[in-house]
Scaffold this motif. Structure first.
Motif, mmCIF file in Angstrom:
data_model
loop_
_atom_site.group_PDB
_atom_site.id
_atom_site.type_symbol
_atom_site.label_atom_id
_atom_site.label_comp_id
_atom_site.label_asym_id
_atom_site.label_seq_id
_atom_site.Cartn_x
_atom_site.Cartn_y
_atom_site.Cartn_z
ATOM 1 N N ASP A 15 0.851 -1.189 0.000
ATOM 2 C CA ASP A 15 0.000 0.000 0.000
ATOM 3 C C ASP A 15 0.890 1.243 0.000
ATOM 4 O O ASP A 15 2.124 1.148 0.042
ATOM 5 C CB ASP A 15 -0.963 0.014 1.200
ATOM 6 C CG ASP A 15 -0.249 -0.168 2.538
ATOM 7 O OD1 ASP A 15 0.883 0.341 2.693
ATOM 8 O OD2 ASP A 15 -0.816 -0.819 3.437
ATOM 9 N N ALA A 16 0.247 2.426 -0.042
ATOM 10 C CA ALA A 16 0.992 3.675 -0.163
ATOM 11 C C ALA A 16 1.959 3.883 1.005
ATOM 12 O O ALA A 16 3.100 4.334 0.822
ATOM 13 C CB ALA A 16 0.012 4.852 -0.255
ATOM 14 N N ASN A 21 7.670 3.773 2.874
ATOM 15 C CA ASN A 21 8.687 3.198 3.751
ATOM 16 C C ASN A 21 9.844 2.639 2.925
ATOM 17 O O ASN A 21 11.024 2.865 3.253
ATOM 18 C CB ASN A 21 8.067 2.085 4.599
ATOM 19 C CG ASN A 21 9.085 1.369 5.468
ATOM 20 O OD1 ASN A 21 9.716 1.966 6.338
ATOM 21 N ND2 ASN A 21 9.277 0.080 5.235
ATOM 22 N N VAL A 22 9.525 1.926 1.854
ATOM 23 C CA VAL A 22 10.562 1.378 0.974
ATOM 24 C C VAL A 22 11.363 2.508 0.331
ATOM 25 O O VAL A 22 12.598 2.432 0.237
ATOM 26 C CB VAL A 22 9.930 0.468 -0.097
ATOM 27 C CG1 VAL A 22 10.936 0.137 -1.194
ATOM 28 C CG2 VAL A 22 9.406 -0.808 0.538
ATOM 29 N N ALA A 23 10.669 3.546 -0.118
ATOM 30 C CA ALA A 23 11.360 4.686 -0.723
ATOM 31 C C ALA A 23 12.356 5.294 0.258
ATOM 32 O O ALA A 23 13.456 5.713 -0.125
ATOM 33 C CB ALA A 23 10.342 5.735 -1.174
ATOM 34 N N GLY A 24 11.982 5.315 1.539
ATOM 35 C CA GLY A 24 12.888 5.835 2.569
ATOM 36 C C GLY A 24 14.136 4.978 2.711
ATOM 37 O O GLY A 24 15.258 5.497 2.830
ATOM 38 N N ILE A 25 13.958 3.651 2.698
ATOM 39 C CA ILE A 25 15.105 2.731 2.798
ATOM 40 C C ILE A 25 16.033 2.912 1.605
ATOM 41 O O ILE A 25 17.266 2.981 1.738
ATOM 42 C CB ILE A 25 14.610 1.269 2.868
ATOM 43 C CG1 ILE A 25 13.822 1.033 4.167
ATOM 44 C CG2 ILE A 25 15.781 0.294 2.777
ATOM 45 C CD1 ILE A 25 13.109 -0.313 4.216
ATOM 46 N N VAL A 26 15.435 3.005 0.420
ATOM 47 C CA VAL A 26 16.221 3.130 -0.816
ATOM 48 C C VAL A 26 16.995 4.437 -0.829
ATOM 49 O O VAL A 26 18.201 4.467 -1.133
ATOM 50 C CB VAL A 26 15.299 3.026 -2.047
ATOM 51 C CG1 VAL A 26 16.064 3.354 -3.321
ATOM 52 C CG2 VAL A 26 14.684 1.630 -2.130
ATOM 53 N N THR A 27 16.330 5.529 -0.518
ATOM 54 C CA THR A 27 16.998 6.834 -0.585
ATOM 55 C C THR A 27 18.040 6.993 0.521
ATOM 56 O O THR A 27 19.036 7.696 0.330
ATOM 57 C CB THR A 27 15.972 7.978 -0.513
ATOM 58 O OG1 THR A 27 15.135 7.819 0.653
ATOM 59 C CG2 THR A 27 15.082 7.987 -1.754
ATOM 60 N N GLY A 44 1.094 -6.699 -2.563
ATOM 61 C CA GLY A 44 0.204 -7.558 -1.785
ATOM 62 C C GLY A 44 -0.302 -8.775 -2.527
ATOM 63 O O GLY A 44 0.459 -9.618 -2.989
ATOM 64 N N ASP A 45 -1.616 -8.851 -2.656
ATOM 65 C CA ASP A 45 -2.266 -9.997 -3.307
ATOM 66 C C ASP A 45 -2.598 -9.730 -4.774
ATOM 67 O O ASP A 45 -3.470 -10.389 -5.355
ATOM 68 C CB ASP A 45 -3.567 -10.352 -2.558
ATOM 69 C CG ASP A 45 -3.300 -10.798 -1.129
ATOM 70 O OD1 ASP A 45 -2.276 -11.468 -0.908
ATOM 71 O OD2 ASP A 45 -4.121 -10.467 -0.246
ATOM 72 N N LEU A 80 4.948 3.094 -9.167
ATOM 73 C CA LEU A 80 4.563 3.812 -7.946
ATOM 74 C C LEU A 80 5.768 4.120 -7.072
ATOM 75 O O LEU A 80 5.887 5.215 -6.506
ATOM 76 C CB LEU A 80 3.535 2.994 -7.152
ATOM 77 C CG LEU A 80 2.138 2.875 -7.765
ATOM 78 C CD1 LEU A 80 1.267 1.947 -6.920
ATOM 79 C CD2 LEU A 80 1.475 4.243 -7.891
ATOM 80 N N LEU A 81 6.687 3.155 -6.954
ATOM 81 C CA LEU A 81 7.877 3.396 -6.141
ATOM 82 C C LEU A 81 8.754 4.473 -6.775
ATOM 83 O O LEU A 81 9.280 5.356 -6.069
ATOM 84 C CB LEU A 81 8.671 2.096 -5.967
ATOM 85 C CG LEU A 81 9.966 2.209 -5.152
ATOM 86 C CD1 LEU A 81 9.692 2.763 -3.756
ATOM 87 C CD2 LEU A 81 10.664 0.849 -5.062
#
Length: 404
Positions: A15-16, A21-27, A44-45, A80-81
C-alpha cells in the motif's frame, strides 16, 4: 561507493504507506553514496487478484496471455515506487524486465533466465538515477513477455547483482532474517547471523519461504553475497555466503512443506528397467520426484513409493496407473494429506546421532514416520499433515532447548 541491489516483496509494497517506507530505505542508501538498483514484486495480493480476473473470463487461459496479464502487477509497483522516490526529490526511473535486459527461455509462466544485458541499467546509474526494475519477468527471443514463476523476483535481483558485479544483494522480507524455524509458528526460533549457500538452498527447497531456491542457486554459482532482512525494522539481517565464520551448529534450521503428495505402486515385476520406465515417464512431463522408497524384492515383485509436489499429484497418479496397467503391477495408492519435515545443517557431516535425535523428538510426540530421506546436510521425514506443526516444534526444542 558501492553498487547495491535491493529486492522488496509484495508485502513490503502492498500500500501507499509501505511504498513510502521502501522509498525511505532506498533513498537512505542512495544518500550514503551508493548506486542503487531496486527490484520489486507485485503489491500484496495483486498476482492472486489477477489470476482471479482471468478465471472470470475463461477456465483455460493460455500461458502466454497469463504472462501478459501477471507482469502488469510488477509494473504497478515499480512505477509507484519510482514516483514516490521522485516526489522525495531524488532521480529515479522504472524499467520493465525486458527494458532491464532480461532475456529468458520461451517457457511461459516458468521461464528461465538465459542472459541479462544490463546496458540500460548502467546508463541510468551513470546519470545518478535510482533504477527500479520489475521483478519476475523478462522477454523471450520471440519478443514475448515471460514470467519466471512464483518467487521469481528474488531470482531477478540476484541475476542483476551477478550481471553487474554488485557489492551486495539485499532481500527485504517481512521477517528479520533466516531463523532456525518459522518464527510465526515457533516463538523460540533464533535468527542466524549467517548461513552457507548449501544450507540455505536446502531450507529453501524444503519449504522455508524466506528465499526462492533458484535465487540461492544463482547466488552460489556467481558468489553473490546475500543479506536477508526486514523492511520494517532497522536491524542487521542474515548473511548468506559460501563460507561462514562461526563454528558449525549441529543444525541450522527446521522446515516443513505441506505441498506434498505421496504415490505408491505395489507388486511391480522385479526385473531390470521397471524403475527407469516409470520415472522417465514422470520426467517427460516435468514432474520432479523427491523422496523415493523401494522395497526389497520378494516373490518376483517389489513396491515403490515416492513424493511429488501436490499440484502435480493428479497428473503423476494418472501416469502411475497407466504404468501399472502396462507392466502388470498391482494398485496405485495416492494421498496428499501429508507433510515433509526436515532438518538442515552442515554440522551433520561431523556429528553422529543427528537423525536419531530427530526421530526421538517425533517418538516423544507419538508421531509416525512414513518415509525417510537423507543427504550429507539434511534429514527429511514424511508424516501426517496434521502432525506437521507439532513435529516442527518438538524437533526444534530437541536441538535448541529452551533455557531453564
Amino acid at each position: 561507493m558501492s553498487l547495491i541491489v535491493m529486492k522488496f516483496g509484495g508485502t513490503s509494497v502492498k500500500d501507499a504507506e509501505r511504498v513510502r517506507n521502501v522509498a525511505g530505505i532506498v533513498t537512505d542508501s542512495y544518500k550514503q553514496g551508493n548506486s542503487v538498483v531496486v527490484v520489486v514484486s507485485a503489491q500484496g495480493d495483486t498476482t492472486d487478484d489477477l489470476i482471479e480476473k482471468a478465471a472470470e473470463i475463461t477456465a483455460n487461459p493460455t500461458n502466454r496471455e497469463m504472462d501478459m496479464l501477471l507482469t502488469s502487477g510488477e509494473q504497478i509497483s515499480a512505477s509507484l515506487l519510482a514516483m514516490c522516490i521522485q516526489d522525495m526529490g531524488y532521480p529515479a526511473i522504472s524499467l520493465t524486465g525486458w527494458q532491464a535486459g532480461f532475456l529468458t527461455s520461451s517457457a511461459h509462466t516458468a521461464a528461465r533466465i538465459r542472459q541479462v544485458y544490463p546496458d540500460r541499467i548502467k546508463r541510468e546509474i551513470d546519470q545518478k538515477k535510482i533504477v527500479v526494475v520489475c521483478g519476475f519477468q523478462g522477454v523471450s527471443r520471440y519478443d514475448d513477455i515471460t514470467t519466471l514463476g512464483r518467487g521469481g523476483s528474488d531470482t531477478s535481483a540476484v541475476a542483476i547483482a551477478a550481471a553487474m558485479h554488485a557489492d551486495l544483494c539485499q532481500i527485504y522480507t517481512d521477517v528479520e532474517g533466516v531463523f532456525t524455524a518459522d518464527p510465526r509458528k515457533v516463538p523460540d526460533a533464533m535468527k542466524l547471523e549467517e548461513i552457507s549457500y548449501d544450507e540455505m538452498l536446502e531450507l529453501a527447497t524444503l519449504g522455508a519461504q524466506v528465499l526462492n531456491n533458484r535465487s540461492v542457486e544463482m547466488a552460489k554459482k556467481y558468489n553473490i553475497e546475500l543479506e536477508v532482512l526486514s523492511s520494517y525494522t532497522k536491524v542487521p539481517g542474515t548473511i548468506v555466503k559460501e563460507k561462514v565464520k562461526m563454528e558449525k551448529m549441529l543444525i541450522s534450521g527446521v522446515a516443513k512443506d505441506t505441498d506434498v503428495a505421496r504415490l505408491s505402486i505395489t507388486c511391480i515385476p522385479d526385473r531390470p528397467g521397471m524403475v527407469f520406465k516409470l520415472f522417465s515417464k514422470l520426467a517427460s512431463k516435468k514432474i520432479n520426484v523427491d523422496v523415493i522408497l523401494q522395497s526389497v524384492g520378494r516373490d518376483g515383485t517389489k513396491d515403490i513409493a515416492f513424493t511429488v509436489a501436490k499440484n502435480k499429484g493428479a497428473e503423476a497418479k494418472e501416469i502411475c496407473e497407466k504404468f501399472a496397467d502396462n507392466v502388470g503391477a498391482g494398485g496405485v495408492d495416492y494421498e496428499d494429506d501429508i507433510a515433509k519435515v526436515s532438518i538442515v545443517g552442515a554440522g551433520m557431516e561431523s556429528h553422529a546421532g543427528v537423525a536419531s535425535k530427530m526421530f526421538e523428538a517425533l517418538y516423544d510426540k507419538q508421531i509416525n514416520i512414513r518415509m525417510i530421506s537423507t543427504s550429507e546436510i539434511k534429514v527429511s521425514v514424511i508424516i501426517d499433515k496434521d502432525d506437521a506443526d507439532s513435529a516442527v516444534s518438538a524437533i526444534h526444542e530437541k536441538f535448541f532447548p529452551k533455557e531453564k
